[in-house]
Enzyme design. Structure first.
Site, PDB file in Angstrom:
ATOM      1  N   GLY A 127       0.903  -1.214  -0.040  1.00 51.69           N
ATOM      2  CA  GLY A 127      -0.068   0.058   0.087  1.00 51.69           C
ATOM      3  C   GLY A 127       0.838   1.267   0.150  1.00 51.69           C
ATOM      4  O   GLY A 127       1.039   1.703   1.172  1.00 51.69           O
ATOM      5  N   SER A 129       1.411   3.569  -3.454  1.00 52.79           N
ATOM      6  CA  SER A 129       0.860   4.587  -4.330  1.00 52.79           C
ATOM      7  C   SER A 129      -0.293   4.942  -4.006  1.00 52.79           C
ATOM      8  O   SER A 129      -1.307   4.133  -3.383  1.00 52.79           O
ATOM      9  CB  SER A 129       0.968   3.943  -5.714  1.00 52.79           C
ATOM     10  OG  SER A 129       2.354   3.899  -6.276  1.00 52.79           O
ATOM     11  N   GLU A 244      13.349  -3.224  -3.882  1.00 51.37           N
ATOM     12  CA  GLU A 244      12.820  -3.649  -4.854  1.00 51.37           C
ATOM     13  C   GLU A 244      13.184  -3.084  -6.317  1.00 51.37           C
ATOM     14  O   GLU A 244      12.985  -3.768  -7.290  1.00 51.37           O
ATOM     15  CB  GLU A 244      11.354  -2.864  -4.546  1.00 51.37           C
ATOM     16  CG  GLU A 244      10.249  -2.931  -5.571  1.00 51.37           C
ATOM     17  CD  GLU A 244       9.067  -2.091  -5.345  1.00 51.37           C
ATOM     18  OE1 GLU A 244       7.914  -2.195  -6.356  1.00 51.37           O
ATOM     19  OE2 GLU A 244       9.204  -1.227  -4.638  1.00 51.37           O
ATOM     20  N   SER A 383       8.985   5.644 -11.134  1.00 54.97           N
ATOM     21  CA  SER A 383       9.036   5.943 -12.671  1.00 54.97           C
ATOM     22  C   SER A 383      10.628   6.126 -12.953  1.00 54.97           C
ATOM     23  O   SER A 383      11.479   6.659 -12.392  1.00 54.97           O
ATOM     24  CB  SER A 383       8.318   6.845 -13.082  1.00 54.97           C
ATOM     25  OG  SER A 383       8.890   8.250 -12.841  1.00 54.97           O
TER      26      SER A 383
END
Length: 398
Positions: A127, A129, A244, A383
């Site tokens: 949890g 974004s 990650e 991103s």
């Protein structure tokens, strides 16, 4: 750095190959190789097989169930794992929240959650974004107000992978509304069965249900589910994100994808010679392969630097950028190989065993699905544009 494996490392590679040969079901490996869907039940069963062998949590400390492998052994395992067509290890438990609990959790949290993660008793989701806080994650709005021995959590999370299947969610929440940016954020573990949680599916371009919106309406969470210190959850978040982004590079997976691309390009077409015979197309494959080799060497270097327990820094952003771009390039070339077959895809074809000619059945049934699925790889985990900013600031010092 010596890039050649030692005798012991080669013996370890043989051990991994033998284990995968004995334990990985052929039909499951074929489904993975052909890009077919793998059920939650199959994923859980396979991860339990890995855990029984003691190989599920390669990056965990030995005292918590880790392997004690060297960085080279981890690299070898990842390569052999992808080469064999083994299912993806679902990362949210073992590779994300697990390391955070090991690093920042209380003894009680470690004793409770870590064994359940290893045995796949709990399926986790992330949890992070929110509709207004994706790349700028520090602007998140989900609130957690402490009332006695509980936090009352309200807000919304989005792009939450596997939330519709999850038992637990690890959440970043704002516990101090007056604090600026990264301050005032806490890291909470929340049972998905808690009243007030609603999960709404998001159907992506590939037609699949992978991600979701998660709504939290006055969800009551025990204070004992706080990981680390209150208001200092950003430290946990940064620790998790560096791990990650390193795994998102997917180098072993990219190598398997590249091999599959070469196989598809070598098939004779109905209307002419194999596409691999075209010099221009071979050059495009060679370009991707050279980039993959360079990223592979960089990954070994970064892993070696972190072998004593350090956390990858901005270098993980480099791996994330190049790793995702390479896999996107491979799926693009795959769509060129299958040509007109790449335009449509049928849900029935995603199940293994669909009848069709070799090129259509084995290579193109999921080409469009995989191409569309890989588009989001340069967005999740932060991103690629944000990763370039991190590199500019932390490495180039701009």
């Amino acid at each position: 750095m010596d890039i050649h494996f030692t005798r012991d490392e080669l013996a370890f590679r043989d051990e991994v190959r033998a284990f995968l040969e004995r334990n990985l079901a052929k039909d499951l490996a074929e489904r993975v190789r052909h890009g077919k869907s793998v059920s939650k039940a199959d994923s859980v069963a396979w991860m339990r097989t890995l855990n029984k062998q003691g190989w599920l949590a390669a990056s965990w400390p030995v005292e918590h169930g880790g392997t004690g492998w060297s960085t080279v052994q981890k690299h070898i395992f990842d390569e052999e794992y992808a080469r064999a067509g083994a299912p993806r290890i679902i990362p949210f438990g073992v590779n994300m929240v697990g390391p955070v609990i090991i690093k920042f959790g209380t003894p009680e949290q470690k004793a409770h959650y870590l064994p359940r993660i290893l045995n796949c008793e709990d399926w986790w989701c992330q949890g992070y974004s929110e509709p207004g806080a994706g790349s700028d994650l520090a602007s998140l709005k989900t609130r957690a107000v402490r009332e006695g021995d509980e936090y009352v959590v309200s807000g919304q999370k989005t792009w939450t992978s596997t939330a519709h299947q999850a038992d637990w969610i690890f959440c970043l929440v704002r516990t101090d509304a007056q604090a600026q940016a990264q301050r005032g954020i806490s890291f909470l573990l929340i049972d998905m069965k808690t009243p007030g949680i609603t999960v709404r599916p998001i159907i992506t371009l590939d037609g699949g249900h992978h991600v979701n919106e998660v709504f939290l309406d006055n969800v009551r969470v025990p204070v004992g589910n706080l990981v680390g210190r209150e208001h200092e959850g950003w430290t946990c978040a940064k620790y998790l994100l560096t791990h990650e982004r390193t795994t998102i590079a997917g180098i072993g997976n990219a190598k398997a994808m590249l091999q599959r691309l070469k196989q598809a390009a070598s098939l004779e077409l109905r209307n002419g010679a194999p596409l691999i015979d075209d010099a221009s197309f071979r050059a495009q494959i060679a370009e991707v392969e050279m980039q993959l080799m360079a990223v592979d060497m960089s990954n070994l270097r970064i892993l070696a630097a972190a072998r004593d327990g350090g956390v990858p820094g901005a270098e993980s952003s480099i791996l994330k950028i190049k790793g995702t771009e390479i896999r996107q390039a491979i799926t693009y070339l795959q769509s060129k190989v299958v040509g007109a077959y790449a335009v449509p895809f049928l849900e029935s074809e995603l199940g293994y065993g669909h009848a069709g000619d070799q090129l259509h059945n084995d290579y193109s049934a999921t080409a469009t699905c995989q191409y569309l699925e890989m588009r989001k790889a340069s967005v999740y985990g932060g991103s690629n544009e944000i990763q370039k900013n991190i590199i500019a600031k932390m490495i180039l010092e701009l």
